[in-house]
Scaffold this motif. Structure first.
Motif, PDB file in Angstrom:
ATOM      1  N   VAL A 100       0.832  -1.197   0.000  1.00 18.34           N
ATOM      2  CA  VAL A 100       0.000   0.000   0.000  1.00 18.34           C
ATOM      3  C   VAL A 100       0.869   1.251   0.000  1.00 18.34           C
ATOM      4  CG1 VAL A 100      -1.693   1.331   1.319  1.00 18.34           C
ATOM      5  CG2 VAL A 100      -1.944  -1.141   1.122  1.00 18.34           C
ATOM      6  N   ARG A 101       1.934   1.231   0.787  1.00 18.84           N
ATOM      7  CA  ARG A 101       2.827   2.395   0.854  1.00 18.84           C
ATOM      8  C   ARG A 101       3.464   2.663  -0.504  1.00 18.84           C
ATOM      9  NH1 ARG A 101       5.376   0.789   5.106  1.00 18.84           N
ATOM     10  NH2 ARG A 101       3.671   1.501   6.443  1.00 18.84           N
ATOM     11  N   LYS A 102       3.847   1.602  -1.199  1.00 18.19           N
ATOM     12  CA  LYS A 102       4.418   1.755  -2.537  1.00 18.19           C
ATOM     13  C   LYS A 102       3.397   2.381  -3.486  1.00 18.19           C
ATOM     14  CE  LYS A 102       6.485  -0.885  -6.337  1.00 18.19           C
ATOM     15  NZ  LYS A 102       6.840  -2.245  -6.831  1.00 18.19           N
ATOM     16  N   LEU A 103       2.156   1.978  -3.327  1.00 18.51           N
ATOM     17  CA  LEU A 103       1.089   2.507  -4.165  1.00 18.51           C
ATOM     18  C   LEU A 103       0.911   4.011  -3.945  1.00 18.51           C
ATOM     19  CD1 LEU A 103      -1.030   1.366  -6.174  1.00 18.51           C
ATOM     20  CD2 LEU A 103      -2.581   1.114  -4.244  1.00 18.51           C
ATOM     21  N   THR A 104       0.963   4.450  -2.683  1.00 25.75           N
ATOM     22  CA  THR A 104       0.746   5.865  -2.370  1.00 25.75           C
ATOM     23  C   THR A 104       1.916   6.747  -2.806  1.00 25.75           C
ATOM     24  OG1 THR A 104       1.675   5.684  -0.126  1.00 25.75           O
ATOM     25  CG2 THR A 104      -0.689   5.277  -0.380  1.00 25.75           C
ATOM     26  N   LYS A 105       3.077   6.142  -3.027  1.00 27.32           N
ATOM     27  CA  LYS A 105       4.244   6.917  -3.465  1.00 27.32           C
ATOM     28  C   LYS A 105       4.325   7.031  -4.983  1.00 27.32           C
ATOM     29  CE  LYS A 105       7.176   5.788   0.532  1.00 27.32           C
ATOM     30  NZ  LYS A 105       7.406   7.176   0.977  1.00 27.32           N
ATOM     31  N   GLY A 106       3.379   6.423  -5.674  1.00 25.97           N
ATOM     32  CA  GLY A 106       3.398   6.447  -7.129  1.00 25.97           C
ATOM     33  C   GLY A 106       2.744   7.688  -7.699  1.00 25.97           C
ATOM     34  N   ASN A 107       2.479   7.634  -8.990  1.00 27.22           N
ATOM     35  CA  ASN A 107       1.899   8.778  -9.696  1.00 27.22           C
ATOM     36  C   ASN A 107       0.405   8.635  -9.923  1.00 27.22           C
ATOM     37  OD1 ASN A 107       4.382  10.195  -9.994  1.00 27.22           O
ATOM     38  ND2 ASN A 107       4.948   8.789 -11.663  1.00 27.22           N
ATOM     39  N   ILE A 108      -0.221   7.748  -9.163  1.00 25.12           N
ATOM     40  CA  ILE A 108      -1.658   7.546  -9.274  1.00 25.12           C
ATOM     41  C   ILE A 108      -2.319   8.068  -8.005  1.00 25.12           C
ATOM     42  CG2 ILE A 108      -3.492   5.833  -9.568  1.00 25.12           C
ATOM     43  CD1 ILE A 108      -1.401   3.968 -10.797  1.00 25.12           C
ATOM     44  N   PRO A 109      -3.367   8.888  -8.106  1.00 34.49           N
ATOM     45  CA  PRO A 109      -4.070   9.356  -6.901  1.00 34.49           C
ATOM     46  C   PRO A 109      -4.640   8.182  -6.111  1.00 34.49           C
ATOM     47  CG  PRO A 109      -4.752  10.628  -8.827  1.00 34.49           C
ATOM     48  CD  PRO A 109      -3.939   9.468  -9.341  1.00 34.49           C
ATOM     49  N   VAL A 110      -4.459   8.219  -4.793  1.00 36.42           N
ATOM     50  CA  VAL A 110      -4.937   7.150  -3.924  1.00 36.42           C
ATOM     51  C   VAL A 110      -5.761   7.763  -2.792  1.00 36.42           C
ATOM     52  CG1 VAL A 110      -4.289   5.290  -2.336  1.00 36.42           C
ATOM     53  CG2 VAL A 110      -2.942   5.684  -4.412  1.00 36.42           C
ATOM     54  N   VAL A 111      -6.914   7.151  -2.516  1.00 36.24           N
ATOM     55  CA  VAL A 111      -7.716   7.516  -1.349  1.00 36.24           C
ATOM     56  C   VAL A 111      -7.870   6.264  -0.505  1.00 36.24           C
ATOM     57  CG1 VAL A 111      -9.914   8.398  -0.481  1.00 36.24           C
ATOM     58  CG2 VAL A 111      -8.972   9.298  -2.619  1.00 36.24           C
ATOM     59  N   SER A 112      -7.490   6.359   0.755  1.00 38.50           N
ATOM     60  CA  SER A 112      -7.631   5.203   1.652  1.00 38.50           C
ATOM     61  C   SER A 112      -8.801   5.428   2.601  1.00 38.50           C
ATOM     62  CB  SER A 112      -6.346   4.966   2.443  1.00 38.50           C
ATOM     63  OG  SER A 112      -6.212   5.911   3.487  1.00 38.50           O
ATOM     64  N   VAL A 113      -9.425   4.338   3.009  1.00 39.25           N
ATOM     65  CA  VAL A 113     -10.513   4.372   3.985  1.00 39.25           C
ATOM     66  C   VAL A 113     -10.016   3.719   5.268  1.00 39.25           C
ATOM     67  CG1 VAL A 113     -12.863   3.654   4.505  1.00 39.25           C
ATOM     68  CG2 VAL A 113     -12.246   4.269   2.159  1.00 39.25           C
ATOM     69  N   ASP A 114      -9.927   4.533   6.334  1.00 36.55           N
ATOM     70  CA  ASP A 114      -9.553   4.035   7.673  1.00 36.55           C
ATOM     71  C   ASP A 114      -8.121   3.513   7.769  1.00 36.55           C
ATOM     72  OD1 ASP A 114     -11.940   4.720   8.712  1.00 36.55           O
ATOM     73  OD2 ASP A 114     -12.742   2.714   8.897  1.00 36.55           O
ATOM     74  N   LEU A 115      -7.221   3.991   6.909  1.00 39.32           N
ATOM     75  CA  LEU A 115      -5.842   3.512   6.968  1.00 39.32           C
ATOM     76  C   LEU A 115      -4.850   4.579   7.421  1.00 39.32           C
ATOM     77  CD1 LEU A 115      -5.388   1.160   3.882  1.00 39.32           C
ATOM     78  CD2 LEU A 115      -5.325   0.554   6.281  1.00 39.32           C
ATOM     79  N   SER A 116      -5.212   5.840   7.322  1.00 34.31           N
ATOM     80  CA  SER A 116      -4.340   6.936   7.727  1.00 34.31           C
ATOM     81  C   SER A 116      -2.983   6.874   7.031  1.00 34.31           C
ATOM     82  CB  SER A 116      -4.141   6.938   9.255  1.00 34.31           C
ATOM     83  OG  SER A 116      -3.487   8.121   9.674  1.00 34.31           O
ATOM     84  N   PRO A 118      -0.113   8.631   5.132  1.00 36.83           N
ATOM     85  CA  PRO A 118       0.327  10.033   5.087  1.00 36.83           C
ATOM     86  C   PRO A 118       0.456  10.604   3.680  1.00 36.83           C
ATOM     87  CG  PRO A 118       2.140   8.577   5.729  1.00 36.83           C
ATOM     88  CD  PRO A 118       0.904   7.750   5.743  1.00 36.83           C
ATOM     89  N   GLU A 119       0.691   9.763   2.668  1.00 35.02           N
ATOM     90  CA  GLU A 119       0.879  10.266   1.312  1.00 35.02           C
ATOM     91  C   GLU A 119      -0.332  10.007   0.419  1.00 35.02           C
ATOM     92  OE1 GLU A 119       4.966  10.073  -0.309  1.00 35.02           O
ATOM     93  OE2 GLU A 119       5.333   8.682   1.345  1.00 35.02           O
ATOM     94  N   ALA A 120      -1.469   9.761   1.048  1.00 34.52           N
ATOM     95  CA  ALA A 120      -2.716   9.573   0.316  1.00 34.52           C
ATOM     96  C   ALA A 120      -3.790  10.441   0.946  1.00 34.52           C
ATOM     97  CB  ALA A 120      -3.142   8.106   0.352  1.00 34.52           C
ATOM     98  N   SER A 121      -4.851  10.686   0.206  1.00 29.88           N
ATOM     99  CA  SER A 121      -6.036  11.280   0.822  1.00 29.88           C
ATOM    100  C   SER A 121      -6.719  10.193   1.638  1.00 29.88           C
ATOM    101  CB  SER A 121      -6.986  11.821  -0.251  1.00 29.88           C
ATOM    102  OG  SER A 121      -6.422  12.935  -0.917  1.00 29.88           O
ATOM    103  N   ASN A 122      -7.380  10.587   2.713  1.00 30.49           N
ATOM    104  CA  ASN A 122      -7.961   9.601   3.616  1.00 30.49           C
ATOM    105  C   ASN A 122      -9.388   9.977   3.986  1.00 30.49           C
ATOM    106  OD1 ASN A 122      -5.432   7.896   4.522  1.00 30.49           O
ATOM    107  ND2 ASN A 122      -4.784  10.028   4.615  1.00 30.49           N
ATOM    108  N   VAL A 123     -10.258   8.982   4.055  1.00 31.62           N
ATOM    109  CA  VAL A 123     -11.612   9.156   4.568  1.00 31.62           C
ATOM    110  C   VAL A 123     -11.739   8.287   5.807  1.00 31.62           C
ATOM    111  CG1 VAL A 123     -14.075   8.921   4.127  1.00 31.62           C
ATOM    112  CG2 VAL A 123     -12.548   9.626   2.282  1.00 31.62           C
ATOM    113  N   PHE A 124     -12.136   8.906   6.908  1.00 35.49           N
ATOM    114  CA  PHE A 124     -12.239   8.205   8.180  1.00 35.49           C
ATOM    115  C   PHE A 124     -13.678   8.206   8.670  1.00 35.49           C
ATOM    116  CE2 PHE A 124      -8.095  10.437   8.225  1.00 35.49           C
ATOM    117  CZ  PHE A 124      -7.250   9.339   8.237  1.00 35.49           C
ATOM    118  N   SER A 125     -14.055   7.137   9.337  1.00 30.48           N
ATOM    119  CA  SER A 125     -15.265   7.158  10.151  1.00 30.48           C
ATOM    120  C   SER A 125     -14.877   7.744  11.500  1.00 30.48           C
ATOM    121  CB  SER A 125     -15.804   5.741  10.315  1.00 30.48           C
ATOM    122  OG  SER A 125     -16.992   5.745  11.072  1.00 30.48           O
ATOM    123  N   ASP A 126     -15.783   8.476  12.126  1.00 28.23           N
ATOM    124  CA  ASP A 126     -15.449   9.134  13.392  1.00 28.23           C
ATOM    125  C   ASP A 126     -15.579   8.139  14.537  1.00 28.23           C
ATOM    126  OD1 ASP A 126     -14.927  10.868  15.446  1.00 28.23           O
ATOM    127  OD2 ASP A 126     -16.175  12.488  14.650  1.00 28.23           O
TER     128      ASP A 126
END
Length: 302
Positions: A100-116, A118-126
């Motif tokens: 996953v970390r390798k994926l976020t360091k690439g040239n493709i936009p990444v959004v993670s859910v509940d993973l936090s 640092p190099e991706a956008s993140n959506v969290f449940s509260d």
């Protein structure tokens, strides 16, 4: 060159108009979803389905990415590049942090859910808010000895533990260390054993918070078969708000996460990432709501 690519694509069975669109716009209008064995979990499958629906409404095709191993390692980046994905959604999963970390360091936009990530956008449940509200609900019903069986340590569990401690502190409540114990998500057998251990303490809790609804509902069934019933002998609350929690008797007190909104916001962030490029990241938190059920007894003096 484009004609040769189209001819090869046709022989390989690819749809020519998709290939032509990719060559012309440098976009495939295709996104991938990385997940790990959560299609059988109502909450996570709900998020994945919501991502699919909202992505398709935005004109995007969706592909579920399997755990393909390259030289003994999982490599989502190679799969994403070979299929010319415009963006990737990573749903909370034990997918291997390195991949996953390798994926976020690439040239493709990444959004993670509940993973936090640092190099991706993140959506969290509260999770913090949800656990605070559940704890406050138990306190408002007269409970002072409240235990928490939590899932594996990760972002969600850390936030839930913080919410639990915040609520206890706000009510000036102190609990023994044994009241907080490690269980597992989606594991009712283990959670039932942990609940039995808690209830066998010299000064047992009157209310137990479970890691998730599936574990809570089935742990209650296991415990009932042993003559331990809720809410008569102890109170219990789940987490997630899955449909099963409303179908059982007694109805489970729980906190419902908004899977549809999480999926919608995930797609919105991914579209922004596709538009602006992977360098700019954003974080969003989605709130849920408490669902009063019948598994938290009212111990308050009448």
């Amino acid at each position: 060159t484009s004609r040769k690519v189209l001819d090869v694509a046709k022989r390989m069975g690819y749809t020519p108009d998709i290939i032509a669109r990719t060559l012309k716009t440098n976009r495939s209008d295709m996104i991938g979803i990385v997940f790990d064995n959560h299609l059988n979990h109502p909450f996570f499958s709900g998020i994945i389905d919501s991502v699919r629906i909202h992505a398709e409404e935005a004109g995007l095709d969706v592909l579920l990415l399997a755990r393909v191993k390259r030289n003994g390692r999982i490599d989502y980046t190679e799969t994403s590049l070979s299929r010319r994905m415009d963006g990737i959604v990573v749903v909370y999963a034990n997918v291997g942090s390195e991949s996953v970390r390798k994926l976020t360091k690439g040239n493709i936009p990444v959004v993670s859910v509940d993973l936090s990530e640092p190099e991706a956008s993140n959506v969290f449940s509260d999770y913090r808010q949800g656990t605070e509200e559940l704890t406050n609900w138990a306190v408002s019903h007269g409970h002072r000895r409240i235990a928490f069986i939590h899932g594996e340590i990760g972002y969600a569990t850390k936030e839930r533990l913080q919410g639990f401690h915040n609520a206890l502190k706000s009510h000036k409540l102190a609990i023994p260390d044994q009241y907080i114990c490690l269980g597992a998500f989606n594991n009712p057998e283990l959670c039932a054993r942990k609940a039995e251990e808690l209830l066998s303490l010299p000064n047992p809790p009157t209310c137990i918070l479970m890691p998730d609804d599936y574990s809570a509902v089935n742990a209650l069934r296991i415990l009932k078969s042993k003559g331990i019933s809720a809410p008569e002998q102890f109170s219990c609350a789940g987490y997630d708000g899955i449909p099963l929690s409303r179908m059982v008797t007694p109805r489970l007190t729980t906190f419902a996460q908004d899977a549809d909104m999480i999926g919608k916001k995930t797609v919105e962030l991914l579209l922004l990432g596709i538009q602006d490029g992977p360098g700019l990241t954003r974080d969003l938190t989605v709130r849920g709501k408490l669902i009063p059920g019948e598994t938290v007894a009212n111990l308050s003096p009448s």
